[in-house]
Design an enzyme around this catalytic site. Structure first.
Site, PDB file in Angstrom:
ATOM      1  N   ARG A 178      11.700  -6.410   4.363  1.00 32.17           N
ATOM      2  CA  ARG A 178      11.606  -4.982   4.655  1.00 32.17           C
ATOM      3  C   ARG A 178      12.193  -4.685   6.036  1.00 32.17           C
ATOM      4  NH1 ARG A 178       5.590  -2.473   4.766  1.00 32.17           N
ATOM      5  NH2 ARG A 178       5.465  -3.366   6.848  1.00 32.17           N
TER       6      ARG A 178
ATOM      7  N   ARG B 222      -0.329  -9.519  13.268  1.00 33.68           N
ATOM      8  CA  ARG B 222      -0.999  -8.489  12.466  1.00 33.68           C
ATOM      9  C   ARG B 222      -2.002  -9.126  11.494  1.00 33.68           C
ATOM     10  NH1 ARG B 222       4.533  -6.192  11.466  1.00 33.68           N
ATOM     11  NH2 ARG B 222       3.883  -4.974   9.665  1.00 33.68           N
TER      12      ARG B 222
ATOM     13  N   ARG C  42      -9.537   0.258   9.477  1.00 31.51           N
ATOM     14  CA  ARG C  42      -9.171  -1.123   9.777  1.00 31.51           C
ATOM     15  C   ARG C  42     -10.226  -1.839  10.603  1.00 31.51           C
ATOM     16  NH1 ARG C  42      -2.663  -1.480  10.792  1.00 31.51           N
ATOM     17  NH2 ARG C  42      -2.273  -1.276   8.618  1.00 31.51           N
TER      18      ARG C  42
ATOM     19  N   ARG D  61      11.763  -1.103  11.691  1.00 31.29           N
ATOM     20  CA  ARG D  61      10.524  -1.328  12.449  1.00 31.29           C
ATOM     21  C   ARG D  61      10.606  -2.647  13.196  1.00 31.29           C
ATOM     22  NH1 ARG D  61       5.354  -0.450   8.627  1.00 31.29           N
ATOM     23  NH2 ARG D  61       4.481  -1.710  10.311  1.00 31.29           N
TER      24      ARG D  61
ATOM     25  N   LYS E  10       0.831  -1.210   0.000  1.00 32.77           N
ATOM     26  CA  LYS E  10       0.000   0.000   0.000  1.00 32.77           C
ATOM     27  C   LYS E  10       0.867   1.264   0.000  1.00 32.77           C
ATOM     28  CE  LYS E  10      -2.178  -1.181   3.847  1.00 32.77           C
ATOM     29  NZ  LYS E  10      -1.688  -2.536   4.190  1.00 32.77           N
TER      30      LYS E  10
HETATM   31  P1  ADP Z   1       1.274  -2.797   8.468  1.00 33.95           P
HETATM   32  O1  ADP Z   1       0.174  -2.549   7.467  1.00 33.95           O
HETATM   33  O2  ADP Z   1       2.541  -3.301   7.836  1.00 33.95           O
HETATM   34  O3  ADP Z   1       0.834  -3.650   9.637  1.00 33.95           O
HETATM   35  P2  ADP Z   1       1.077  -0.010   9.391  1.00 33.95           P
HETATM   36  O4  ADP Z   1       2.201   0.931   9.261  1.00 33.95           O
HETATM   37  O5  ADP Z   1      -0.131   0.237   8.559  1.00 33.95           O
HETATM   38  O6  ADP Z   1       1.714  -1.431   9.094  1.00 33.95           O
HETATM   39  O7  ADP Z   1       0.605  -0.101  10.938  1.00 33.95           O
HETATM   40  C1  ADP Z   1       1.513  -0.309  11.964  1.00 33.95           C
HETATM   41  C2  ADP Z   1       0.773  -0.338  13.309  1.00 33.95           C
HETATM   42  O8  ADP Z   1       0.121   0.931  13.530  1.00 33.95           O
HETATM   43  C3  ADP Z   1      -0.346  -1.368  13.433  1.00 33.95           C
HETATM   44  O9  ADP Z   1       0.130  -2.642  13.818  1.00 33.95           O
HETATM   45  C4  ADP Z   1      -1.226  -0.714  14.512  1.00 33.95           C
HETATM   46  O10 ADP Z   1      -0.677  -0.885  15.799  1.00 33.95           O
HETATM   47  C5  ADP Z   1      -1.128   0.762  14.169  1.00 33.95           C
HETATM   48  N1  ADP Z   1      -2.206   1.192  13.244  1.00 33.95           N
HETATM   49  C6  ADP Z   1      -2.043   1.652  11.983  1.00 33.95           C
HETATM   50  N2  ADP Z   1      -3.220   1.960  11.424  1.00 33.95           N
HETATM   51  C7  ADP Z   1      -4.177   1.675  12.343  1.00 33.95           C
HETATM   52  C8  ADP Z   1      -5.606   1.761  12.358  1.00 33.95           C
HETATM   53  N3  ADP Z   1      -6.302   2.209  11.319  1.00 33.95           N
HETATM   54  N4  ADP Z   1      -6.244   1.377  13.499  1.00 33.95           N
HETATM   55  C9  ADP Z   1      -5.563   0.932  14.556  1.00 33.95           C
HETATM   56  N5  ADP Z   1      -4.238   0.818  14.601  1.00 33.95           N
HETATM   57  C10 ADP Z   1      -3.530   1.179  13.517  1.00 33.95           C
END
Ligand code: ADP
Length: 191
Positions: A128, A146, A89, A134, A14
């Site tokens: 990655r 996740r 989400r 991270r 994404k």
């Molecule tokens: P990935 O898609 O690789 O898991 P992101 O960078 O999108 O990574 O998200 C990293 C973390 O940030 C998630 O594991 C969560 O803890 C938090 N996070 C991101 N977006 C949301 C969301 N919309 N609602 C709740 N937590 C979120």
């Protein structure tokens, strides 16, 4: 103004695709993960609130996430619209987004999912993790968690958006350029 939601499991690409699409369509790219990481790094109140959840690869509670997103939208009303990445989400977040877009007179043009199978995605994230710094990308148990979060909380959004006739899916396996091409073809029909 329009909004496009980029949808897909962790590692689906994404963020990579958003970098191209935001330029092409003059959209503000909002990655909730990036905003949380920025706040974490800078030790803001929001960062402190999110930290415990993020470090365990759990979703940050809806209320915190929704407020943050509304703030980001408020600050960025200067382009042709928004490209959301990592939001919504949960169904609750999707409902909040709908209300926010309505209030701001922004049309949800569509949600586009990048599809790929879990094994490919986990391998990509581990790769990655070697350079991203991270912690949640370096620990296979956290990566798998996740996916559990995704399956429980995020996957129901597919039907939610299908029922509203705004769900589209694109094959997320291929070169970056190929996938940008596939996404653009769909987005061109939405705007
Ligand atoms: P990935 O898609 O690789 O898991 P992101 O960078 O999108 O990574 O998200 C990293 C973390 O940030 C998630 O594991 C969560 O803890 C938090 N996070 C991101 N977006 C949301 C969301 N919309 N609602 C709740 N937590 C979120």
């Amino acid at each position: 103004m329009i909004a496009i939601v980029l949808f897909g499991k962790p590692g689906a690409g994404k963020g990579t695709q958003a970098e191209f699409l935001k330029e092409k369509y003059n959209l503000t790219h909002i990655s909730t993960g990036d905003v949380f990481r920025y706040n974490l790094k800078n030790g803001t109140d929001l960062g402190k609130q999110a930290q415990v959840y993020m470090s365990e690869a759990k979703l940050v509670p809806d209320e915190i996430t929704i407020n943050m997103l509304a703030n980001e939208v408020e600050k960025n009303m200067d382009k042709d619209g928004f490209l959301f990445d990592g939001f919504p989400r949960t169904i609750k977040q999707a409902e909040a987004l709908e209300a926010l877009l309505k209030e701001k007179n922004i049309r949800l043009a569509g949600t586009v999912a990048l599809e790929a199978n879990d094994d490919i995605l986990v391998a990509r994230i581990l790769e990655r993790g070697k350079t991203s710094g991270r912690a949640d990308d370096q620990d296979e148990a956290k990566i798998r968690y996740r996916y559990t979060e995704y399956n429980e909380n995020t996957a129901p959004l597919i039907k939610y958006y299908q029922d509203k006739n705004v769900f589209h899916a694109v094959d997320g396996i291929g070169s970056i350029e190929e996938i940008t091409g596939r996404l653009s073809k769909v987005i061109d029909t939405l705007i």
